[in-house]
Design a protein around this motif. Structure first.
Motif, PDB file in Angstrom:
ATOM      1  N   LEU A  93       0.745  -1.103  -0.077  1.00  0.00           N
ATOM      2  CA  LEU A  93       0.065   0.202  -0.043  1.00  0.00           C
ATOM      3  C   LEU A  93       0.867   1.160   0.148  1.00  0.00           C
ATOM      4  N   VAL A  94       2.285   1.252   0.717  1.00  0.00           N
ATOM      5  CA  VAL A  94       2.781   2.237   0.467  1.00  0.00           C
ATOM      6  C   VAL A  94       3.306   2.343  -0.789  1.00  0.00           C
ATOM      7  N   GLU A  95       3.672   1.316  -1.621  1.00  0.00           N
ATOM      8  CA  GLU A  95       4.233   1.603  -2.877  1.00  0.00           C
ATOM      9  C   GLU A  95       3.135   2.273  -3.676  1.00  0.00           C
ATOM     10  N   LEU A  96       1.922   2.078  -3.563  1.00  0.00           N
ATOM     11  CA  LEU A  96       0.679   2.831  -4.286  1.00  0.00           C
ATOM     12  C   LEU A  96       0.736   4.200  -3.718  1.00  0.00           C
ATOM     13  N   ILE A  97       0.754   4.703  -2.527  1.00  0.00           N
ATOM     14  CA  ILE A  97       0.498   5.663  -1.995  1.00  0.00           C
ATOM     15  C   ILE A  97       1.628   6.731  -2.768  1.00  0.00           C
ATOM     16  N   TYR A  98       2.983   6.259  -2.670  1.00  0.00           N
ATOM     17  CA  TYR A  98       3.895   6.992  -3.322  1.00  0.00           C
ATOM     18  C   TYR A  98       4.217   7.039  -4.788  1.00  0.00           C
ATOM     19  N   ALA A  99       3.310   6.195  -5.466  1.00  0.00           N
ATOM     20  CA  ALA A  99       3.170   6.146  -6.818  1.00  0.00           C
ATOM     21  C   ALA A  99       2.000   7.055  -7.301  1.00  0.00           C
ATOM     22  N   LEU A 100       1.131   7.347  -6.324  1.00  0.00           N
ATOM     23  CA  LEU A 100      -0.022   8.028  -6.626  1.00  0.00           C
ATOM     24  C   LEU A 100       0.550   9.610  -6.553  1.00  0.00           C
ATOM     25  N   TYR A 101       1.453   9.433  -5.595  1.00  0.00           N
ATOM     26  CA  TYR A 101       1.908  10.981  -5.329  1.00  0.00           C
ATOM     27  C   TYR A 101       2.986  11.462  -6.308  1.00  0.00           C
ATOM     28  N   THR A 102       3.979  10.758  -6.477  1.00  0.00           N
ATOM     29  CA  THR A 102       4.833  11.105  -7.631  1.00  0.00           C
ATOM     30  C   THR A 102       4.559  11.127  -8.764  1.00  0.00           C
ATOM     31  N   SER A 103       3.300  10.559  -9.227  1.00  0.00           N
ATOM     32  CA  SER A 103       2.767  10.415 -10.645  1.00  0.00           C
ATOM     33  C   SER A 103       1.681  11.905 -10.856  1.00  0.00           C
ATOM     34  N   ASN A 104       1.801  12.397  -9.669  1.00  0.00           N
ATOM     35  CA  ASN A 104       0.779  13.604  -9.617  1.00  0.00           C
ATOM     36  C   ASN A 104      -0.889  13.126 -10.206  1.00  0.00           C
ATOM     37  N   SER A 105      -1.039  11.911  -9.889  1.00  0.00           N
ATOM     38  CA  SER A 105      -2.480  11.404 -10.379  1.00  0.00           C
ATOM     39  C   SER A 105      -3.716  12.015  -9.452  1.00  0.00           C
ATOM     40  N   LEU A 106      -3.309  12.716  -8.368  1.00  0.00           N
ATOM     41  CA  LEU A 106      -4.444  13.017  -7.474  1.00  0.00           C
ATOM     42  C   LEU A 106      -4.281  14.805  -7.434  1.00  0.00           C
ATOM     43  N   ASN A 107      -5.454  15.471  -7.837  1.00  0.00           N
ATOM     44  CA  ASN A 107      -5.495  17.037  -7.693  1.00  0.00           C
ATOM     45  C   ASN A 107      -4.401  17.738  -8.372  1.00  0.00           C
ATOM     46  N   HIS A 108      -4.041  16.748  -9.635  1.00  0.00           N
ATOM     47  CA  HIS A 108      -2.829  17.438 -10.508  1.00  0.00           C
ATOM     48  C   HIS A 108      -1.596  17.487  -9.656  1.00  0.00           C
ATOM     49  N   GLY A 109      -1.469  16.950  -8.750  1.00  0.00           N
ATOM     50  CA  GLY A 109      -0.323  17.036  -7.756  1.00  0.00           C
ATOM     51  C   GLY A 109      -0.282  17.981  -6.586  1.00  0.00           C
ATOM     52  N   ASN A 110      -1.525  18.674  -6.459  1.00  0.00           N
ATOM     53  CA  ASN A 110      -1.464  19.361  -5.296  1.00  0.00           C
ATOM     54  C   ASN A 110      -2.091  18.740  -4.078  1.00  0.00           C
ATOM     55  N   VAL A 111      -1.126  17.789  -3.682  1.00  0.00           N
ATOM     56  CA  VAL A 111      -1.887  16.940  -2.406  1.00  0.00           C
ATOM     57  C   VAL A 111      -0.776  16.495  -1.664  1.00  0.00           C
ATOM     58  N   ASP A 112      -0.502  16.268  -0.614  1.00  0.00           N
ATOM     59  CA  ASP A 112       1.038  15.933   0.000  1.00  0.00           C
ATOM     60  C   ASP A 112       0.711  14.216   0.484  1.00  0.00           C
ATOM     61  N   ILE A 113       1.806  13.584   0.759  1.00  0.00           N
ATOM     62  CA  ILE A 113       2.020  12.216   1.126  1.00  0.00           C
ATOM     63  C   ILE A 113       0.733  11.657   2.017  1.00  0.00           C
ATOM     64  N   LYS A 114       0.719  12.580   3.268  1.00  0.00           N
ATOM     65  CA  LYS A 114       0.020  12.232   4.587  1.00  0.00           C
ATOM     66  C   LYS A 114      -1.429  12.242   4.011  1.00  0.00           C
ATOM     67  N   THR A 115      -2.074  13.332   3.249  1.00  0.00           N
ATOM     68  CA  THR A 115      -3.391  13.091   2.738  1.00  0.00           C
ATOM     69  C   THR A 115      -3.817  11.985   1.994  1.00  0.00           C
ATOM     70  N   ILE A 116      -2.876  11.569   1.209  1.00  0.00           N
ATOM     71  CA  ILE A 116      -2.979  10.376   0.222  1.00  0.00           C
ATOM     72  C   ILE A 116      -3.192   9.255   1.186  1.00  0.00           C
ATOM     73  N   ALA A 117      -2.234   9.146   2.162  1.00  0.00           N
ATOM     74  CA  ALA A 117      -2.108   8.007   2.996  1.00  0.00           C
ATOM     75  C   ALA A 117      -3.299   8.015   3.925  1.00  0.00           C
ATOM     76  N   ASP A 118      -3.864   8.837   4.422  1.00  0.00           N
ATOM     77  CA  ASP A 118      -4.719   9.069   5.304  1.00  0.00           C
ATOM     78  C   ASP A 118      -6.154   8.502   4.320  1.00  0.00           C
ATOM     79  N   LEU A 119      -6.167   9.065   3.056  1.00  0.00           N
ATOM     80  CA  LEU A 119      -7.392   8.743   2.352  1.00  0.00           C
ATOM     81  C   LEU A 119      -7.386   7.177   1.935  1.00  0.00           C
ATOM     82  N   LEU A 120      -6.193   6.679   1.842  1.00  0.00           N
ATOM     83  CA  LEU A 120      -6.229   5.086   1.520  1.00  0.00           C
ATOM     84  C   LEU A 120      -6.453   4.239   2.548  1.00  0.00           C
ATOM     85  N   GLN A 121      -5.888   4.772   3.647  1.00  0.00           N
ATOM     86  CA  GLN A 121      -6.103   3.853   4.901  1.00  0.00           C
ATOM     87  C   GLN A 121      -7.709   3.956   5.528  1.00  0.00           C
TER      88      GLN A 121
END
Length: 283
Positions: A211-239
């Motif tokens: 799941l951590v891999e998926l979180i960082y992949a979404l973050y580094t690819s700017n797949s959410l909010n055109h990249g305007n979202v931080d790691i913690k927010t993505i992690a909280d969302l998926l958790q």
């Protein structure tokens, strides 16, 4: 009789209705309070009319066409709300939904049979006035003309029968809005419960590092909010979405970087599984 205006009556009732919330746990008590007030107000007007009469035909027509029907319509409405809510089921939402739908169907049938398609309904809704002297002056009810049996229960000195018809029209319109409001509340609760149930039924069954891999992949690819979202927010969302608790996302990521084999094992697996599925779908 001293002038009683429709605007003053509406203002008095509107002031009291400001405290009516229509919340399911308060509406029975609120309806009782409104019923008591409207009954007392209507009784006071009746005494005044019987004692003083009217100064003119126009004053009498205004009273029985606008003032009394407004008061009586509100009284009928709150009385029906009180009866409906007093008998309403308190168990499952689906049972409540069927109950209020049934009440709405009954109201539609009543409205169709008693109010709609009548000459008077058309006269009233089209704002005509040429028969006001017949409809809204006392003493014009012909008991031999086949009028509704309710006419035998009303005081002919304080009703023209048609004031009651208008009150029924007004109460039906308001009750229709109320029932639709209650159904809307119930439907929203059902949808919220379904969403909550669906969310709780989806759990993450891979490893936490995957799941951590998926979180960082979404973050580094700017797949959410055109990249305007931080790691913690993505992690909280998926958790929250997958009902999993990650102990330490950042340290897990740093450990991934030191893997001797592939540092993106899970993402590699996703790509392989998807390609195999695509290949199988062509067979």
């Amino acid at each position: 009789m001293e002038l009683i205006t429709n605007s003053n009556v509406i203002k008095q009732i509107s002031e009291l209705e400001k405290d009516v919330t229509f919340k399911s746990d308060l509406i029975i008590e609120e309806s009782q309070r409104m019923i008591k007030f409207l009954q007392n107000h209507l009784h006071s007007l009746k005494l005044k009319v019987l004692e003083q009469g009217f100064c003119s035909d126009q004053q009498e027509i205004e009273f029985y066409k606008h003032i009394k029907p407004y008061l009586l319509g509100k009284l009928i409405f709150y009385n029906k709300v009180y009866r409906i809510e007093s008998q309403a089921p308190i168990n499952m939402l689906s049972v409540q939904q069927r109950y209020y739908n049934k009440k709405l169907d009954q109201l539609i049938a009543e409205n169709k049979n008693y109010i709609n398609h009548s000459d008077f309904y058309i006269y009233y809704k089209s704002k005509k006035t040429h028969n006001d002297h017949i409809y809204f002056k006392t003493g014009n009810i012909d008991l031999l003309s086949g009028v509704n049996s309710i006419v035998f229960e009303i005081d002919p000195n304080f009703s023209t029968h048609y004031d009651f018809k208008i009150a029924k029209i007004l109460s039906c319109e308001q009750l229709s809005g109320y029932l639709n409001h209650r159904l809307s509340q119930i439907n929203k609760s059902i949808q919220a419960n379904q969403h909550s149930s669906n969310s709780q039924s989806i759990t993450w069954t891979e490893s936490q590092s995957s799941l951590v891999e998926l979180i960082y992949a979404l973050y580094t690819s700017n797949s959410l909010n055109h990249g305007n979202v931080d790691i913690k927010t993505i992690a909280d969302l998926l958790q929250n979405m997958f009902n999993v608790n990650l102990s330490d996302v950042h340290h897990s990521f740093h450990r991934m970087k030191t893997r001797t084999k592939s540092r993106t094992m899970y993402l590699d697996k996703l790509a392989t599984d998807l390609q195999e599925y695509m290949n199988d779908s062509y067979k």
